[in-house]
Design a protein around this motif. Structure first.
Motif, PDB file in Angstrom:
ATOM      1  N   UNK A 229     -15.600  -1.467   7.156  1.00 23.32           N
ATOM      2  CA  UNK A 229     -16.649  -1.725   8.153  1.00 23.32           C
ATOM      3  C   UNK A 229     -16.350  -2.947   9.013  1.00 23.32           C
ATOM      4  N   UNK A 230     -15.894  -4.019   8.398  1.00 20.85           N
ATOM      5  CA  UNK A 230     -15.642  -5.253   9.157  1.00 20.85           C
ATOM      6  C   UNK A 230     -14.419  -5.146  10.065  1.00 20.85           C
ATOM      7  N   UNK A 231     -13.465  -4.330   9.676  1.00 21.06           N
ATOM      8  CA  UNK A 231     -12.192  -4.260  10.414  1.00 21.06           C
ATOM      9  C   UNK A 231     -11.994  -2.934  11.148  1.00 21.06           C
ATOM     10  N   UNK A 232     -12.958  -2.037  11.028  1.00 22.42           N
ATOM     11  CA  UNK A 232     -12.871  -0.720  11.673  1.00 22.42           C
ATOM     12  C   UNK A 232     -11.564  -0.006  11.328  1.00 22.42           C
ATOM     13  N   UNK A 233     -11.265   0.027  10.038  1.00 24.21           N
ATOM     14  CA  UNK A 233     -10.062   0.696   9.538  1.00 24.21           C
ATOM     15  C   UNK A 233     -10.451   1.739   8.498  1.00 24.21           C
ATOM     16  N   UNK A 234      -9.604   2.720   8.329  1.00 24.18           N
ATOM     17  CA  UNK A 234      -9.842   3.722   7.293  1.00 24.18           C
ATOM     18  C   UNK A 234      -9.336   3.197   5.952  1.00 24.18           C
TER      19      UNK A 234
ATOM     20  N   UNK B 193      -2.378   1.293   3.143  1.00 22.94           N
ATOM     21  CA  UNK B 193      -1.001   1.194   3.671  1.00 22.94           C
ATOM     22  C   UNK B 193      -0.649  -0.258   4.001  1.00 22.94           C
ATOM     23  N   UNK B 194      -1.586  -0.995   4.590  1.00 23.61           N
ATOM     24  CA  UNK B 194      -1.345  -2.412   4.886  1.00 23.61           C
ATOM     25  C   UNK B 194      -1.111  -3.191   3.600  1.00 23.61           C
TER      26      UNK B 194
ATOM     27  N   UNK C 139       1.742 -12.633   9.739  1.00 26.37           N
ATOM     28  CA  UNK C 139       1.913 -11.447  10.565  1.00 26.37           C
ATOM     29  C   UNK C 139       1.742 -10.150   9.798  1.00 26.37           C
ATOM     30  N   UNK C 140       1.615 -10.208   8.469  1.00 36.58           N
ATOM     31  CA  UNK C 140       1.370  -9.010   7.682  1.00 36.58           C
ATOM     32  C   UNK C 140      -0.002  -8.443   8.060  1.00 36.58           C
TER      33      UNK C 140
ATOM     34  N   UNK D 204      -6.023  -8.618   8.420  1.00 33.59           N
ATOM     35  CA  UNK D 204      -7.287  -8.023   8.024  1.00 33.59           C
ATOM     36  C   UNK D 204      -8.149  -9.035   7.248  1.00 33.59           C
ATOM     37  N   UNK D 205      -7.538  -9.742   6.340  1.00 34.27           N
ATOM     38  CA  UNK D 205      -8.263 -10.780   5.600  1.00 34.27           C
ATOM     39  C   UNK D 205      -8.788 -11.823   6.582  1.00 34.27           C
ATOM     40  N   UNK D 206      -7.966 -12.210   7.554  1.00 29.89           N
ATOM     41  CA  UNK D 206      -8.395 -13.194   8.545  1.00 29.89           C
ATOM     42  C   UNK D 206      -9.624 -12.695   9.310  1.00 29.89           C
ATOM     43  N   UNK D 207      -9.647 -11.414   9.655  1.00 27.30           N
ATOM     44  CA  UNK D 207     -10.806 -10.831  10.351  1.00 27.30           C
ATOM     45  C   UNK D 207     -12.053 -10.956   9.485  1.00 27.30           C
ATOM     46  N   UNK D 208     -11.916 -10.728   8.197  1.00 30.34           N
ATOM     47  CA  UNK D 208     -13.053 -10.838   7.294  1.00 30.34           C
ATOM     48  C   UNK D 208     -13.517 -12.289   7.178  1.00 30.34           C
TER      49      UNK D 208
END
Length: 165
Positions: free
Chosen positions: A41-46, A52-53, A73-74, A79-83
Motif C-alpha cells: 500500500x505505501x509503495x504501490x507495489x505488488x 523480487x526486490x 540503490x537496491x 522501498x524501505x526508504x519510502x516507508x
C-alpha cells in the motif's frame, strides 16, 4: 511512534481491509508478510514485485532492515526508504514483522497480547488495527482546533458542523 499522517493512516486502513477480504498472507513471503502487505500500500507495489526486490539481497525483513542503506540503490532499500518517508521507523517495521512493539502491545489486553503469533493473520490484523487506532488518535491530537474566540454563536455553530462532518 510513527509520524501520524493521513497517508500512513490510509495505508493501514487499506492493508487491514485487503487482509480481511482475503488478500494473500504468508509470513515467509517478503511481499505477503506483515511488512510486505503494508509495503504494497505505501509503495504501490505488488507482492511479487516486493518479493523480487527482496531476493536481490539476503535475509528476511528483519535482516534487510538491519542491512538497510539509503544510498545502496537496491530496490528493497528504496522501498524501505519510502516507508520511512511516510513516517515509519526501522524499529517499527521490525516490530511489525514480529508483532512486538511495546507501545502497540500496551493497548492489547494482556491475555490476548501474550498469545500473539507473528505468522497468524488474525493476530496481524489485531496488531495493525491497534496501531491504526493509535495513529488516528495521534493525528487527531495534532490537528489545530478552530479559533472561535471572535466568532458569533451562529458562526461557531456552522464551524462546529464542519468539524463533525
Amino acid at each position: 511512534m510513527a509520524r501520524a499522517s493521513l497517508t500512513l493512516i490510509h495505508a493501514f486502513r487499506k492493508t487491514i481491509q485487503k487482509l480481511k477480504q482475503g488478500a494473500a498472507y504468508q509470513w515467509g513471503h517478503m511481499g505477503a508478510c506483515n511488512c510486505g502487505n503494508l509495503a504494497q500500500e505505501l509503495c504501490s507495489l505488488s507482492k511479487g514485485e516486493i518479493h523480487a526486490f527482496a531476493m536481490q539481497k539476503h535475509g528476511d525483513w528483519n535482516e534487510q532492515l538491519i542491512d538497510y542503506c539509503p544510498t545502496s540503490g537496491y530496490p528493497m532499500d528504496l522501498m524501505i526508504q519510502k516507508m520511512l518517508d511516510e513516517g515509519l521507523t526501522i524499529d517499527e517495521l521490525g516490530h511489525l514483522e514480529r508483532l512486538s512493539d511495546p507501545v502497540v502491545l500496551a493497548d492489547i489486553p494482556f491475555e490476548r497480547r501474550m498469545k500473539l503469533e507473528k505468522n497468524r493473520k488474525e493476530d496481524v490484523l489485531l496488531y495493525m488495527e491497534t496501531w491504526l487506532r493509535q495513529l488516528e488518535a495521534a493525528w487527531t491530537r495534532e490537528q489545530p482546533l478552530p479559533d472561535f474566540s471572535e466568532a458569533s454563536p451562529k458562526k461557531v455553530e456552522k464551524e462546529s458542523e464542519k468539524v463533525l462532518v
